[in-house]
Design a protein around this motif. Structure first.
Motif, PDB file in Angstrom:
ATOM      1  N   LEU A 224       1.369  -1.231   6.513  1.00 40.34           N
ATOM      2  CA  LEU A 224       1.764  -1.281   5.982  1.00 40.34           C
ATOM      3  C   LEU A 224       1.841  -0.206   5.055  1.00 40.34           C
ATOM      4  O   LEU A 224       2.207  -1.176   3.297  1.00 40.34           O
ATOM      5  N   THR A 225       1.756   0.488   5.075  1.00 40.61           N
ATOM      6  CA  THR A 225       1.344   1.857   4.259  1.00 40.61           C
ATOM      7  C   THR A 225       2.332   3.320   3.721  1.00 40.61           C
ATOM      8  O   THR A 225       2.767   3.422   4.803  1.00 40.61           O
ATOM      9  N   ALA A 226       3.307   2.935   2.640  1.00 40.27           N
ATOM     10  CA  ALA A 226       4.248   4.011   2.346  1.00 40.27           C
ATOM     11  C   ALA A 226       3.683   4.555   2.319  1.00 40.27           C
ATOM     12  O   ALA A 226       2.916   5.193   1.412  1.00 40.27           O
ATOM     13  N   GLU A 227       4.453   6.156   2.460  1.00 39.47           N
ATOM     14  CA  GLU A 227       4.521   6.732   1.989  1.00 39.47           C
ATOM     15  C   GLU A 227       5.414   7.260   0.473  1.00 39.47           C
ATOM     16  O   GLU A 227       6.019   6.168  -0.021  1.00 39.47           O
ATOM     17  N   PRO A 228       4.410   8.299  -0.521  1.00 37.66           N
ATOM     18  CA  PRO A 228       5.488   8.201  -2.321  1.00 37.66           C
ATOM     19  C   PRO A 228       6.941   8.213  -1.418  1.00 37.66           C
ATOM     20  O   PRO A 228       8.341   7.682  -2.319  1.00 37.66           O
ATOM     21  N   ARG A 229       7.425   9.095  -0.997  1.00 36.75           N
ATOM     22  CA  ARG A 229       8.686   9.797  -0.666  1.00 36.75           C
ATOM     23  C   ARG A 229       9.603   9.002   0.238  1.00 36.75           C
ATOM     24  O   ARG A 229      10.744   8.338  -0.195  1.00 36.75           O
ATOM     25  N   GLU A 230       9.023   7.919   0.593  1.00 37.72           N
ATOM     26  CA  GLU A 230       9.241   6.689   1.193  1.00 37.72           C
ATOM     27  C   GLU A 230      10.226   5.700   0.209  1.00 37.72           C
ATOM     28  O   GLU A 230      10.735   5.170   0.133  1.00 37.72           O
ATOM     29  N   LEU A 231       8.594   5.550  -0.682  1.00 40.20           N
ATOM     30  CA  LEU A 231       9.053   4.836  -1.552  1.00 40.20           C
ATOM     31  C   LEU A 231      10.488   4.998  -3.194  1.00 40.20           C
ATOM     32  O   LEU A 231      11.361   4.250  -3.219  1.00 40.20           O
TER      33      LEU A 231
ATOM     34  N   PHE B 212       0.830  -1.484   0.264  1.00 42.12           N
ATOM     35  CA  PHE B 212      -0.434   0.075   0.541  1.00 42.12           C
ATOM     36  C   PHE B 212       0.604   1.007  -0.187  1.00 42.12           C
ATOM     37  O   PHE B 212       1.989   1.477   0.473  1.00 42.12           O
ATOM     38  N   VAL B 213       0.390   1.910  -0.917  1.00 39.43           N
ATOM     39  CA  VAL B 213       1.550   3.223  -1.101  1.00 39.43           C
ATOM     40  C   VAL B 213      -0.136   4.064  -0.853  1.00 39.43           C
ATOM     41  O   VAL B 213      -0.995   4.342  -1.407  1.00 39.43           O
ATOM     42  N   ARG B 214       0.324   6.027  -0.199  1.00 35.54           N
ATOM     43  CA  ARG B 214      -0.712   6.328   0.271  1.00 35.54           C
ATOM     44  C   ARG B 214      -1.257   7.533  -0.686  1.00 35.54           C
ATOM     45  O   ARG B 214       0.021   8.118  -1.194  1.00 35.54           O
ATOM     46  N   THR B 215      -1.556   6.829  -2.204  1.00 38.52           N
ATOM     47  CA  THR B 215      -1.616   8.384  -3.492  1.00 38.52           C
ATOM     48  C   THR B 215      -2.840   8.619  -3.989  1.00 38.52           C
ATOM     49  O   THR B 215      -4.011   7.803  -3.017  1.00 38.52           O
ATOM     50  N   LYS B 216      -3.060   9.123  -5.002  1.00 41.24           N
ATOM     51  CA  LYS B 216      -4.021   9.212  -5.076  1.00 41.24           C
ATOM     52  C   LYS B 216      -5.115   8.089  -5.596  1.00 41.24           C
ATOM     53  O   LYS B 216      -6.160   7.956  -5.790  1.00 41.24           O
ATOM     54  N   MET B 217      -4.108   6.916  -6.560  1.00 40.49           N
ATOM     55  CA  MET B 217      -5.393   5.608  -6.281  1.00 40.49           C
ATOM     56  C   MET B 217      -5.709   5.149  -5.286  1.00 40.49           C
ATOM     57  O   MET B 217      -6.415   4.988  -5.584  1.00 40.49           O
ATOM     58  N   THR B 218      -4.761   5.159  -4.216  1.00 40.89           N
ATOM     59  CA  THR B 218      -5.436   4.187  -3.011  1.00 40.89           C
ATOM     60  C   THR B 218      -6.243   5.593  -2.208  1.00 40.89           C
ATOM     61  O   THR B 218      -7.183   5.164  -0.481  1.00 40.89           O
ATOM     62  N   ALA B 219      -6.759   6.988  -2.640  1.00 41.79           N
ATOM     63  CA  ALA B 219      -7.697   7.684  -1.905  1.00 41.79           C
ATOM     64  C   ALA B 219      -8.552   6.692  -1.674  1.00 41.79           C
ATOM     65  O   ALA B 219      -9.499   6.653  -2.275  1.00 41.79           O
ATOM     66  N   GLY B 220      -9.131   7.196  -0.025  1.00 39.26           N
ATOM     67  CA  GLY B 220     -10.722   6.874   0.119  1.00 39.26           C
ATOM     68  C   GLY B 220     -10.630   5.414   0.538  1.00 39.26           C
ATOM     69  O   GLY B 220     -11.672   4.833   1.364  1.00 39.26           O
TER      70      GLY B 220
END
Length: 251
Positions: free
Chosen positions: A203-210, A188-196
């Motif tokens: 288990l969720t990464a930030e884009p910068r972390e990735l 899981f990555v917190r992006t527009k695609m996973t919004a909501g």
């Protein structure tokens, strides 16, 4: 005495307007790489390139048009690049809608072509050019969804499983040819695609972390990475569930 400055490396980002792509492009630019951002809509890609140049003074960022579904354009596209990049990041993809894909072949086709057919054909052409040169890095963003087919997203997962297998084959083919192939499984990555979506924090990464994980993996010439280490254990457990039991689960 004049000392020549080291030549800047170059990165081509395919699907350069996604949150993951933008974070990774920023990270590589900060590390002194030239970056070329590709996008289906050139004005959007140019806007992202301009924004990146503002954020990283002295960086060299360019934009080019590329549609991952237009496979006939791939060879001319690569021929049109001023230089063959040192690395390519495949960040394009489409999650799609599983329920829609089950009943509408056009949507299933779009998901499969966006995540498997187009990406693999493009990377295959790039791989041959890297092989001829004797150097290069291929970075493919796959998914943990490809580790085992699950009812909730098996069309997307099947396409990503195919991408992972393709990257594995490239790695096996090119290991002795000076070409590094990295498979990235973000989870899981917190992006527009996973919004909501209700995403588990652990288990969720930030884009910068990735992005930082990708850069470190390129530097260390890693083969496969799960961005959050917990995903390796989670997917090992899911892969180990006997098929008889697996059929009764809702995953």
């Amino acid at each position: 005495m004049n000392l020549a400055l080291p030549e800047r490396k170059s990165l081509l980002v395919v699907g350069g307007t996604s949150d993951i792509a933008k974070a990774t492009a920023l990270t590589f630019a900060e590390k002194g790489w030239n970056v070329t951002i590709s996008g289906r809509e050139l004005p959007v890609a140019r806007a992202e390139a301009a924004n990146l140049e503002l954020r990283v003074p002295g960086s060299v960022i360019t934009a080019v048009a590329l549609d991952i579904l237009d496979t006939a354009s791939f060879a001319p596209f690569l021929d049109s690049l001023p230089v063959l990049p040192d690395a390519v990041l495949l960040a394009v993809g489409l999650l799609g809608d599983q329920a829609l894909a089950e009943r509408h072949i056009d949507h299933a086709t779009l998901v499969m072509r966006s995540n498997f057919e187009g990406p693999c054909l493009l990377l295959g052409l790039m791989a041959s050019r890297f092989q001829d040169r004797g150097s290069g890095t291929i970075i493919g963003i796959s998914s943990v969804a490809g580790d085992r087919g699950r009812a909730s997203n098996y069309v997307y997962g099947a396409a990503k499983a195919g991408l992972s297998a393709f990257l594995s084959g490239l790695r096996n083919r090119l290991a002795a040819r000076g070409v590094h192939v990295l498979t990235v499984k973000p989870g899981f990555v917190r992006t527009k695609m996973t919004a909501g979506m209700a995403l588990p924090a652990a288990l969720t990464a930030e884009p910068r972390e990735l992005a930082l994980a990708i850069y470190a993996a390129v530097e260390k010439r890693r083969n496969v990475i799960y961005v959050r280490p917990a995903w390796w254990l989670v997917m090992m457990i899911i892969r180990s569930i006997p098929e008889g039991l697996f059929k009764k689960l809702r995953l």
